[in-house]
Design an enzyme around this catalytic site. Sequence first.
Site, PDB file in Angstrom:
ATOM      1  N   ASP A 260     -55.853  62.471  43.720  1.00  0.00           N
ATOM      2  CA  ASP A 260     -56.164  61.258  43.444  1.00  0.00           C
ATOM      3  C   ASP A 260     -56.280  61.405  41.805  1.00  0.00           C
ATOM      4  O   ASP A 260     -56.403  62.466  41.222  1.00  0.00           O
ATOM      5  CB  ASP A 260     -57.684  60.672  43.720  1.00  0.00           C
ATOM      6  CG  ASP A 260     -58.579  61.895  43.999  1.00  0.00           C
ATOM      7  OD1 ASP A 260     -58.530  62.821  43.580  1.00  0.00           O
ATOM      8  OD2 ASP A 260     -59.447  61.484  44.598  1.00  0.00           O
TER       9      ASP A 260
ATOM     10  N   GLU B  66     -61.054  55.618  43.710  1.00  0.00           N
ATOM     11  CA  GLU B  66     -62.309  55.033  43.446  1.00  0.00           C
ATOM     12  C   GLU B  66     -62.709  53.632  43.813  1.00  0.00           C
ATOM     13  O   GLU B  66     -63.588  53.337  44.413  1.00  0.00           O
ATOM     14  CB  GLU B  66     -62.871  55.277  41.983  1.00  0.00           C
ATOM     15  CG  GLU B  66     -62.952  56.796  41.554  1.00  0.00           C
ATOM     16  CD  GLU B  66     -63.911  57.560  42.212  1.00  0.00           C
ATOM     17  OE1 GLU B  66     -65.040  56.876  42.970  1.00  0.00           O
ATOM     18  OE2 GLU B  66     -63.927  58.607  41.915  1.00  0.00           O
TER      19      GLU B  66
END
Length: 383
Positions: free
Chosen positions: A75, A134
């Site tokens: 990520d 997120e």
Amino acid sequence: MSQLTKEDLIGIRRHLHEYPELAMHERATHDYLLKTIQSFNQQYIEIREIPKLPTALLVYVNGSNPKRTIGYRTDIDALTVSEKTGLPFSSKNPGVMHACGHDIHMTVALGVLNWFSEHQPADNMVFFFQPAEESENGGKVAYELGVFEGKWRPDEFYGLHDNPDLPAGAIGCRMGTLFAGTTEVNVDLIGKSGHAAYPQNANDMVVAAAEFIGQVQTIVSRSVNPIEGGVITFGKLDAGTIRNVIAGQARIEGTIRGLTQKMIEHIVDRLKMVANGVATSYGAEVKIHFNQGGYLPVENNDELTRRLIEFAKQDPQTDFVETQPAMTGEDFGYLLSKIPGTMFWLGVDDDSQLHSATLNPKESSIPKGIKSITRFLEYRMNN
């Protein structure tokens, strides 16, 4: 560029840490990653961009004798946190910080990719540099866009998350669920406002909200098997405008966490029952909205996880720690619900916790992590 040195890796990590970007806005991060990957040996690799997900990157590595395609995901987004580490390479983007260690994640992924660009793997590989972990569930978005079709679909997927509670460079994992699934909950209670002196002429939603929150506390304590685990947290309550006016509306915002999707669905059903009861008891309108998106439980595949743990336990260069499940969320769970795989921890040994303004992972975890991961992936290609 040849093999990245420890100094190269630390320089990459510090650059990424200085310029964090939020979900779906990781443009400079994307460009830096792309430039770095383009500096690697291009003999075995193919770089693919995704117009409908412009901050994402996919990299294909051609295997020498492929039996499968192995996926590796990292990520790339940051958080709305104002950094307080005092580091010379602190965030230069005010109010944004890599407070979850995604700068470490990306650097490790680049190190693993760099290794296989110099040492052709036996199996094909797909590296996914994913935006919006997120928030905005970037993994789910990518999957639904059809990104993992044809040769770009891994047969198995791997990814890591840094862990400040583990020694730097250690690999942590477990059979079964590693991270909980998460679901956002918004509750709107609608009654009738009025004068504080005449409560009989109003319908007080502060009282109704308090009753709702109080009843919800019994869901986990009395409706959930204690050894299975679940969490409901309401972190925000808005109601009223002034002390002498009865509030006719209230809004409650919170989150559900569960180690299985079945547990999350059970808690959702119980919340709906409480909402209906409060609506009836108070003559109010109670609207409840749930949003899980791609944040499913991170449920590791049994066979692939067993292989990883067996390797990590017997490999003399890997420090392995068997960990407990965590109630934190991760959208890699969505990809693991579609493609078998395993998520594991990388220890970064820090006193501060994830999402804190003072998180400062040990950089010594980076080369150790790269070595353990490349050794495992090579082991997997031969087993």
